[in-house]
Scaffold this motif. Structure first.
Motif, PDB file in Angstrom:
ATOM      1  N   PHE A   1       0.834  -1.189   0.000  1.00 14.16           N
ATOM      2  CA  PHE A   1       0.000   0.000   0.000  1.00 14.16           C
ATOM      3  C   PHE A   1       0.873   1.245   0.000  1.00 14.16           C
ATOM      4  N   LYS A   2       0.234   2.369  -0.359  1.00 12.80           N
ATOM      5  CA  LYS A   2       0.922   3.650  -0.402  1.00 12.80           C
ATOM      6  C   LYS A   2       0.074   4.673   0.317  1.00 12.80           C
ATOM      7  N   LYS A   3       0.668   5.393   1.250  1.00 20.76           N
ATOM      8  CA  LYS A   3      -0.011   6.479   1.938  1.00 20.76           C
ATOM      9  C   LYS A   3       0.163   7.719   1.078  1.00 20.76           C
ATOM     10  N   THR A   4      -0.963   8.331   0.698  1.00 21.80           N
ATOM     11  CA  THR A   4      -0.896   9.435  -0.256  1.00 21.80           C
ATOM     12  C   THR A   4      -0.954  10.807   0.394  1.00 21.80           C
TER      13      THR A   4
ATOM     14  N   LEU B   1      -7.786   1.518   4.741  1.00 20.66           N
ATOM     15  CA  LEU B   1      -7.678   1.764   3.309  1.00 20.66           C
ATOM     16  C   LEU B   1      -8.917   2.532   2.883  1.00 20.66           C
ATOM     17  N   ARG B   2      -8.736   3.775   2.438  1.00 25.28           N
ATOM     18  CA  ARG B   2      -9.854   4.636   2.058  1.00 25.28           C
ATOM     19  C   ARG B   2      -9.933   4.768   0.543  1.00 25.28           C
ATOM     20  N   SER B   3     -11.157   4.916   0.073  1.00 25.87           N
ATOM     21  CA  SER B   3     -11.361   5.162  -1.348  1.00 25.87           C
ATOM     22  C   SER B   3     -12.699   5.865  -1.544  1.00 25.87           C
ATOM     23  N   ASN B   4     -12.767   6.686  -2.577  1.00 31.29           N
ATOM     24  CA  ASN B   4     -14.039   7.308  -2.962  1.00 31.29           C
ATOM     25  C   ASN B   4     -14.870   6.347  -3.804  1.00 31.29           C
ATOM     26  N   GLU B   5     -14.283   5.209  -4.172  1.00 27.44           N
ATOM     27  CA  GLU B   5     -14.960   4.216  -5.002  1.00 27.44           C
ATOM     28  C   GLU B   5     -15.404   3.039  -4.136  1.00 27.44           C
ATOM     29  N   ARG B   6     -16.677   3.027  -3.787  1.00 29.26           N
ATOM     30  CA  ARG B   6     -17.231   1.970  -2.935  1.00 29.26           C
ATOM     31  C   ARG B   6     -17.042   0.586  -3.566  1.00 29.26           C
ATOM     32  N   ALA B   7     -17.238   0.477  -4.877  1.00 24.76           N
ATOM     33  CA  ALA B   7     -17.115  -0.815  -5.563  1.00 24.76           C
ATOM     34  C   ALA B   7     -15.698  -1.371  -5.436  1.00 24.76           C
TER      35      ALA B   7
END
Length: 141
Positions: A3-6, A46-52
């Protein structure tokens, strides 16, 4: 898992998913959300704006490690009183998971976890009257 912390400080790292004890998926009402992977010593978020995309990651982890299957049982607002005698009630959005963990947040978006209660070690639950009406107290070690 690599993973990468952005967000600053930016860095990349690896996590041995075989050490995962629990995986929790939290959907944000406005879309997106996050996936928490908990090991004995660290909780990775792990966060994302893309739920899918998050759901796809969760499914892949469940296929690799079927013992991790944890589901959300209930979510909603509660008033939580702090542990000290002088602390007042604070409104918290709570999520109960099938792993007997109760997570609470400052908003329904669930972007910042304020705390957690491990209900698997609870010694009792007692009804109590509060200044907000009916309540309950969870006794934990």
């Amino acid at each position: 898992l690599t993973f990468k912390k952005t967000q600053p400080p930016v860095y990349s790292s690896n996590m041995d998913v075989r050490l995962a004890q629990e995986v929790r998926m939290v959907d944000a009402p406005n879309g997106g959300g996050y996936l928490e992977i908990e090991t004995q010593s660290t909780t990775y978020v792990l966060r994302s704006n893309e739920r899918a995309l998050l759901h796809r990651w969760r499914r892949e982890l469940y296929e690799l490690l079927p013992y991790l299957h944890v589901t959300e049982v209930k979510g909603g607002w509660l008033y939580k009183k702090g542990e000290t005698a002088h602390s007042g009630f604070k409104r918290r959005y709570c999520m109960l998971f099938s792993s007997y963990r109760l997570l609470y947040f400052d908003s329904e978006a669930c972007t910042k976890r304020k705390g957690a209660v491990d209900l698997s070690v609870a010694e009792g639950v007692h009804a109590t009257a509060t200044s907000k009406g009916h309540g309950f107290e969870i006794a934990t070690p």
